[in-house]
Design an enzyme around this catalytic site. Structure first.
Site, PDB file in Angstrom:
ATOM      1  N   GLY A  22       0.838  -1.185   0.000  1.00 49.75           N
ATOM      2  CA  GLY A  22       0.000   0.000   0.000  1.00 49.75           C
ATOM      3  C   GLY A  22       0.876   1.238   0.000  1.00 49.75           C
ATOM      4  CB  SER A  45       3.383  -7.897   3.462  1.00 45.71           C
ATOM      5  OG  SER A  45       3.878  -7.256   2.305  1.00 45.71           O
ATOM      6  CD  GLU A  46       6.147  -5.064   5.238  1.00 46.49           C
ATOM      7  OE1 GLU A  46       6.765  -5.578   6.190  1.00 46.49           O
ATOM      8  OE2 GLU A  46       5.945  -5.662   4.169  1.00 46.49           O
ATOM      9  CB  THR A  47       0.378   0.333   4.136  1.00 45.63           C
ATOM     10  OG1 THR A  47      -0.548  -0.695   3.751  1.00 45.63           O
ATOM     11  CG2 THR A  47      -0.073   1.654   3.539  1.00 45.63           C
ATOM     12  CG  HIS A  71       7.342  -4.870  -0.615  1.00 43.73           C
ATOM     13  ND1 HIS A  71       7.594  -5.230   0.682  1.00 43.73           N
ATOM     14  CD2 HIS A  71       5.994  -4.747  -0.717  1.00 43.73           C
ATOM     15  CE1 HIS A  71       6.450  -5.340   1.340  1.00 43.73           C
ATOM     16  NE2 HIS A  71       5.467  -5.040   0.519  1.00 43.73           N
TER      17      HIS A  71
END
Length: 266
Positions: A22, A45-47, A71
């Protein structure tokens, strides 16, 4: 309040592969509780969150804030390029919990300078961890620690791809993340890996830039090469170029593609 929100697939140029992140860009920093809520709503998994007034970049899983996320950084740089806030050939510096991170935007790829990981080779092997990963001691070539995480080289790529860890069991151990890696069977890739992190709510991360800061150091020494190409062999999969640089830096190279863009009401 309405905020622009994006979902980007990183370390790939094909939608629905690579690692989804995100992306949220605001003029001023958001409250930490709001960033956690948005990360949970995005359910990737991550923003990554960037405040333009101080160029502070932060990354949140649905459960924890992380110090470094490759990423998510790649996804953020991709959106800045898409929005015309950076141009091809321009270098920018994000302020992060891991220190300043320099990113250079190319026509097709994005280069990111990350700190190299410090590897500890005298780590005692946790045989319970191996068993829960689905590994035998005889499968292991090397067992290394970097920060709170472990890097385990195993004998071949077939074993790596067939792993089916016991995530419930892993969660009962103390941990942060485990990278399992092997030399690639293919000439166009130097090494393959998988990254497991149920302790932070991510059983298997599709493509993990931060893990490649350790993989770059490990495989550069083992293969006597400073520039290598890695493939993270998750279900989605993705390629990461790595190169050891001066001053304890590693250059990670990848591409990204936007798959969702819209507005979130908060």
């Amino acid at each position: 309040m309405k905020l622009e929100i994006y979902q980007v697939d990183s370390f790939t140029n094909e939608a629905f592969t690579g690692n989804p992140a995100g992306v949220c860009i605001t003029e001023h920093p958001l409250d930490e509780s709001l960033m956690f809520s948005i990360a949970a709503e995005m359910a990737v998994s991550e923003t990554a969150f960037l405040s333009l007034n101080d160029f502070n970049l932060r990354w949140f899983t649905p459960e924890v804030e992380v110090n470094l996320c490759g990423h998510g950084t790649l996804a953020m740089a991709h959106i800045l390029k898409q929005k015309g806030l950076v141009v091809i050939g321009e270098s920018i510096v994000f302020e992060t919990l891991s220190g300043p991170l320099e990113v250079t935007v190319g026509e097709h790829d994005i280069d990111m300078l990350f700190p190299t990981a410090e590897l500890e080779f005298d780590t005692l092997v946790n045989t319970v961890l191996l068993e829960l990963l689905g590994l035998k001691l005889s499968d292991v070539v090397s067992y290394v620690q970097f920060g709170p995480k472990y890097l385990i080289e195993i004998k071949n790529e077939d074993i790596l791809r067939s792993l089916s860890p016991n995530f419930d069991g892993l969660n009962e151990l103390e941990g942060r993340g485990v990278v399992v890696t092997a030399k690639s069977d293919f000439s166009h890739v130097d090494f393959v890996s998988r990254h497991f992190a149920p302790w932070v709510g991510i059983n298997e991360d599709p493509v993990t830039g931060s893990a490649h800061c350790a993989l770059a150091v490990y495989w550069a020494e083992k293969l006597n090469k400073v520039a290598l190409k890695g493939f993270q062999a998750s279900k989605r999969g993705g390629f990461v170029g790595v190169e050891l640089m001066p001053n304890k830096k590693v250059k990670l190279t990848g591409s990204a593609i936007t798959v969702i863009e819209g507005v979130i009401h908060v």
